[in-house]
Design an enzyme around this catalytic site. Structure first.
Site, PDB file in Angstrom:
ATOM      1  N   SER A 735       8.219  85.215  16.629  1.00  0.00           N
ATOM      2  CA  SER A 735       8.538  86.525  16.066  1.00  0.00           C
ATOM      3  C   SER A 735       7.720  87.609  16.769  1.00  0.00           C
ATOM      4  O   SER A 735       7.856  87.809  17.967  1.00  0.00           O
ATOM      5  CB  SER A 735       8.301  86.514  14.555  1.00  0.00           C
ATOM      6  OG  SER A 735       8.845  87.644  13.936  1.00  0.00           O
ATOM      7  N   ASP A 809      19.948  84.381  13.374  1.00  0.00           N
ATOM      8  CA  ASP A 809      18.721  85.063  12.944  1.00  0.00           C
ATOM      9  C   ASP A 809      19.082  86.249  12.048  1.00  0.00           C
ATOM     10  O   ASP A 809      19.795  87.160  12.458  1.00  0.00           O
ATOM     11  CB  ASP A 809      17.943  85.551  14.162  1.00  0.00           C
ATOM     12  CG  ASP A 809      16.513  85.957  13.823  1.00  0.00           C
ATOM     13  OD1 ASP A 809      16.272  86.381  12.679  1.00  0.00           O
ATOM     14  OD2 ASP A 809      15.647  85.862  14.703  1.00  0.00           O
ATOM     15  N   HIS A 843      15.883  82.792  11.446  1.00  0.00           N
ATOM     16  CA  HIS A 843      14.649  83.253  12.079  1.00  0.00           C
ATOM     17  C   HIS A 843      13.644  82.118  12.237  1.00  0.00           C
ATOM     18  O   HIS A 843      12.974  81.990  13.250  1.00  0.00           O
ATOM     19  CB  HIS A 843      14.046  84.389  11.257  1.00  0.00           C
ATOM     20  CG  HIS A 843      12.896  85.074  11.931  1.00  0.00           C
ATOM     21  ND1 HIS A 843      13.017  85.690  13.156  1.00  0.00           N
ATOM     22  CD2 HIS A 843      11.599  85.236  11.562  1.00  0.00           C
ATOM     23  CE1 HIS A 843      11.853  86.214  13.508  1.00  0.00           C
ATOM     24  NE2 HIS A 843      10.983  85.945  12.565  1.00  0.00           N
TER      25      HIS A 843
END
Length: 923
Positions: A735, A809, A843
């Site tokens: 991330s 995501d 994600h």
């Protein structure tokens, strides 16, 4: 029909040849609790996709198909993830571009597949404990179930709940004996085979459990959730509703105990038909308009409504009929069908706060900002009055601490039978934002407020029942200054199931004390504590403190709250956890006055092959004088003086601070157990050849300059210690950590031989209304957006970089196309790069097949470009100022201002209108 799901690989051409060693490589670090203690009032398993801040991979000689993997005893792998529709590679050709999933070697796979430890929950009377059993990783087949992406949610239409929801596989009930030991297990029985359990809830008297049950049968309605109840003494479970046609709607809130024998349940309306069908021919174009010239700035939210059909579909799945159901079988529908989002009974069980959302909906913000109505009902389902009806909130500012106008956080006072309180947000300047209240009684409540931009946080003392007593500030400090954190007051559970501040008294002492439970941050690491605190004088007496030498202990919950009123110090009973570098977390009950310690769990070591891994919290100084902290992991039995330096991975996630002093403070404990998640780099310690460095990269104002300086300091330290090979240091992150990784390869190639970036964002112009905690827009801070974006420096990245991203995501800041476009930019400049898109993953990655493949991909990359690296990488770290580094980075001239902020690159929690930051006991 069998289907074959692909793992998409995109590989740029390169001409370099690398020798691939048959030794593993270890990377990064993540800490996951060995077991999860959940609030006993309402325990839920969520469909969260939060990223795990570490990654791992492995090299091996022979690959085994998942569906033929066997345990040591020859039985099939126990997590049910074998899938006949998937194929797995048996070779390792150089191109490695195909449709097959790969798996890591057995020593890695065995740790990942090990059954997880149970979650625990104490009964309201503290006389029983639930052990809620869980399974290992889910198979990819569960992720391919159709899901509706509506209003910021992902809904499993077959179950009528949030998609990808985890579950418990069984519940064991243990009595807590007077001496602190556990009685024999009573298993909750009577459930159908293969039952998946969610939303476990105690009745206030602790005599019953409520939970949802679903089980899978093809082409049937059995996958919908039904509400069950169980008798705690016998463990016998049964459906709450006698009718087989009443199902739970769990898209939002699902059910709540109104009293000890009655539940209010959100059900699927019996009159609901089939889902609306999408018109084959649209009735017109999709139009959005701003002819009123309203200023509306929103983040890049995902899964929003797109048209009228989506609006109808959202109504279809989210609409519930409320039903009052008693344990004796009585059922009563109350109110009209609506999209009910929360149900909250008053402490005296006479009223219920009912929240709902309604049209008009929005195509630019998620459902948390839709019009919201809060009504007051009687406990038997009669409408009393409307408390508020908030309009659509598309115009909430993007700055931190921003909330919608009007009433918010409307709740019951925990210390009163049926008294409401709320906050009012109006558009005037106020230096701090109210975050919550901890109630005690009419003489005492604590009000918490803070402001993110300044990091200032205050705690006020108020007397709710006395207008003559003026509020006063109890604590006024910086939230970044962990050394000055006095701790949070512990809460006790009342007989109504609510939580109030616990008051303590001592023998022959009329003073009223609070119990402050703190992390105890110090320059040597966290040393948790429990203080008796005189709220009038501010004096403290430490009555408990964690062991400093070997163990890390913490206070989990207050257990001496069965009686109303103040607690005498000699009757104090607390639940604590205890762990060390090599001993996994166990739980204890400590009883005053002699502080007798009773161990109540004896969980086996989750990965005994790594029981003797080496962990050290190291301190080192950045060139600007900031003291940094990192956690260094070494394989069992490793001795740098004998074995020499090893390959190393710096796995990191950037943190942002307002001050130099705060940036240099130590966070965490050197004695915490090294928890290993399914993508943790610590998995490779099982191969006994690796060095791992986990660094908390720190910067404050100049992003690129301080990011590079932090990395330089970390690399210098591990080289100085002789544990890392200067030419074999890789960097990685997830991330915002992936964003960091790409920036470091662009601006500090002299430090690292390669990088791994997972689920990152690389072009900040694609998130023009703020990212992470940057609350200026692209047009207000154009240089910041452009110069912080590694996409703009793709031509400078010459070191190998592996990009991994979930194809679905849903994180607002990290759309999958970020990795797609970054890869194309790298490939367009001839960079050595590889992009792996994981089908159906979000994600974070959850399916066993995906996770195993991620481990394999990362290991392959590190073996080729780190372990086997023979080129000079960091022979002279100082080159960043006058050689290759300056040519590439030019950090003196390209320093970028950052607005500050930390935490995951995830959606802000402003959508719910709720704040949960007030300190409270976990149980």
């Amino acid at each position: 029909m069998m289907r074959l799901y692909k793992v998409y690989h995109r590989l740029s051409p390169f001409s370099s040849s690398c020798c691939c060693l048959l030794h593993p490589f270890s990377l990064g670090n993540a800490r996951f609790p060995s077991s999860t203690l959940r609030s006993f009032r309402h325990l839920r398993t969520h469909s969260t996709n939060l990223f795990k801040p570490a990654m791992s991979a492995s090299r091996f000689n022979r690959l085994v198909p998942v569906n033929s993997a066997l345990a040591e005893d020859g039985s099939a792998a126990g997590n049910g993830s074998a899938n006949a529709s998937l194929t797995f590679a048996e070779d390792d050709d150089e191109s490695v571009i195909g449709v097959k999933y790969r798996v890591p070697p057995p020593e890695i796979r065995d740790i990942v597949d090990a059954p997880p430890l149970p979650a625990l929950s104490f009964s309201p009377l503290r006389d029983k404990i639930l052990f809620m059993k869980r399974r290992s990783l889910p198979p990819l087949a569960e992720l391919v179930r159709p899901e509706e992406k509506l209003a910021g949610l992902r809904i499993d239409g077959k179950c009528n709940t949030r998609s990808r929801m985890s579950f418990y596989t069984g519940i064991g009930i243990h009595s807590l004996m007077p001496d602190g030991s556990l009685g024999p297990e009573t298993e909750v029985r009577g459930l159908p085979d293969g039952a998946k359990i969610n939303f476990v809830t105690w009745s206030n008297d602790g005599k019953h459990l409520a939970f949802s049950v679903r089980f899978e049968e093809e082409e049937s309605s059995s996958s919908k959730l039904r509400v069950w109840v169980a008798d705690v003494e016998t463990g016998m479970a049964r459906p709450l509703f006698q009718s087989p046609d009443i199902y739970l709607n769990a898209v939002f809130d699902n059910y709540v105990w109104v009293d000890n024998s009655t539940l209010l349940v959100c059900t699927i309306p019996l009159s609901r038909g089939d889902p609306p069908k999408k018109p084959l021919v649209p009735s017109g174009p999709k139009i959005q308009s701003n002819e009123q010239k309203t200023i509306v700035q929103v983040r890049t939210f995902q899964d929003l409504l797109k048209d009228e059909y989506d609006e109808d579909l959202f109504d279809y799945y989210a609409t519930s009929q409320l039903v009052l159901a008693s344990l004796d079988g009585k059922v009563k529908e109350v109110g009209s069908p609506a999209i009910y989002t929360s149900l909250d009974p008053s402490p005296d069980e006479k009223y219920i706060l009912i929240s709902s959302i309604h049209r008009p909906y929005s195509f630019i913000v998620p459902c948390g900002r839709f019009p919201k109505k809060v009504d007051l009902w009687t406990a038997d389902g009669n409408f009393v009055r409307e408390l508020c009806d908030l309009p659509l909130a598309e115009d909430i500012p993007i700055a931190s601490n921003s909330v919608r106008n009007g009433m918010r956080s409307l709740n019951w006072r925990a210390d009163k039978p049926s008294t409401l309180y709320w906050y009012i947000c109006i558009c005037i300047f106020y230096p701090l934002m109210h975050l919550g209240i901890s109630w005690c009684d009419d003489s005492l409540a604590l009000v918490y407020e803070s402001w993110y931009k300044t990091r200032q946080t205050r705690t006020w003392v108020i007397s709710p029942g006395s207008k003559d007593v003026s509020p006063r500030i109890l604590f006024d400090r910086s939230s970044e200054d962990v050394y000055s954190d006095p701790g949070s007051p512990m809460l006790r559970r009342t007989s109504t199931g609510n939580y109030v501040i616990a008051k303590l008294r001592k023998e022959n002492d009329d003073t009223t004390y609070l119990l402050l439970n703190g992390n105890g941050a110090t320059p040597e690491g966290d040393i948790p504590f429990l203080d008796l605190f005189d709220i009038n004088t501010g004096s403290k007496e430490r009555i408990w403190e964690s062991d400093k030498e070997k163990y890390y202990e913490s206070v989990v919950a207050l257990l001496s709250d069965q009686k109303e009123g103040d607690i005498h110090i000699n009757d104090l009973k607390i639940l604590t956890s205890k762990e060390s570098k090599t001993e996994n977390t166990q739980y204890y009950i400590q009883i005053w006055p002699d502080k007798k310690l009773c161990q109540i769990t004896d969980f086996p070591h989750p990965y005994p092959q790594l029981a003797s891994l080496q962990k050290e919290m190291i301190r080192y100084e950045r060139k600007d004088g900031v003291q940094l902290t990192a956690t260094l992991y070494l394989p069992p039995g490793y001795d740098p003086s004998k074995d020499g330096p090893l390959p190393c991975l710096v796995w990191s996630y950037p943190g942002e601070f307002k001050s130099k002093d705060a940036a240099g403070q130590v966070r965490g404990s050197p004695n915490e157990f090294a928890g290993i998640g399914p993508t943790s780099a610590l998995l490779w310690l099982a191969r006994r050849h690796e060095t791992i460095l986990s660094i908390f990269a720190i910067y404050s104002f100049l992003y690129v300059e301080q990011l590079v300086a932090s990395a330089e300091a970390a690399v210098e330290e591990v080289i100085r210690r002789g544990v890392a090979h200067p030419n074999k240091i890789a960097v990685g992150g997830h991330s915002y950590g992936a964003f960091m990784t790409a920036n470091l390869l662009a601006h500090a190639p002299h430090l690292f031989c390669c990088g791994i970036a997972r689920s990152g964002a690389y072009n900040r112009t694609l998130t023009p209304f703020g990212f992470q905690n940057e609350d200026r827009t692209l047009w207000e801070a154009t240089n910041t957006y452009v110069e912080m974006s590694p996409f703009m420096s793709a031509n400078r990245i010459k070191k190998p970089i592996l990009l991994i991203h979930g194809e679905e995501d849903n994180n607002p800041g990290t759309l999958t196309m970020q990795s797609d476009r970054f890869f194309n930019a790298l490939k367009g400049h001839g960079a050595l790069c590889r992009l792996v898109i994981l089908p159906f993953e979000s994600h974070g990655y959850s399916a066993r097949e995906s996770i195993m493949h991620v481990l394999w991909e990362t290991d392959r990359w590190l073996q080729k470009h780190c372990v086997s690296n023979t080129s000079e990488v960091s022979a002279d770290i100082g080159k960043s100022k006058d050689g290759e580094g300056k040519e590439v980075t030019d950090i003196e001239n390209k320093a970028v201002a950052a607005s500050g902020g930390g935490g995951a690159e995830l959606a802000d929690d402003i959508e719910s209108g709720q704040f949960h930051s007030k300190p409270r006991s976990l149980m």
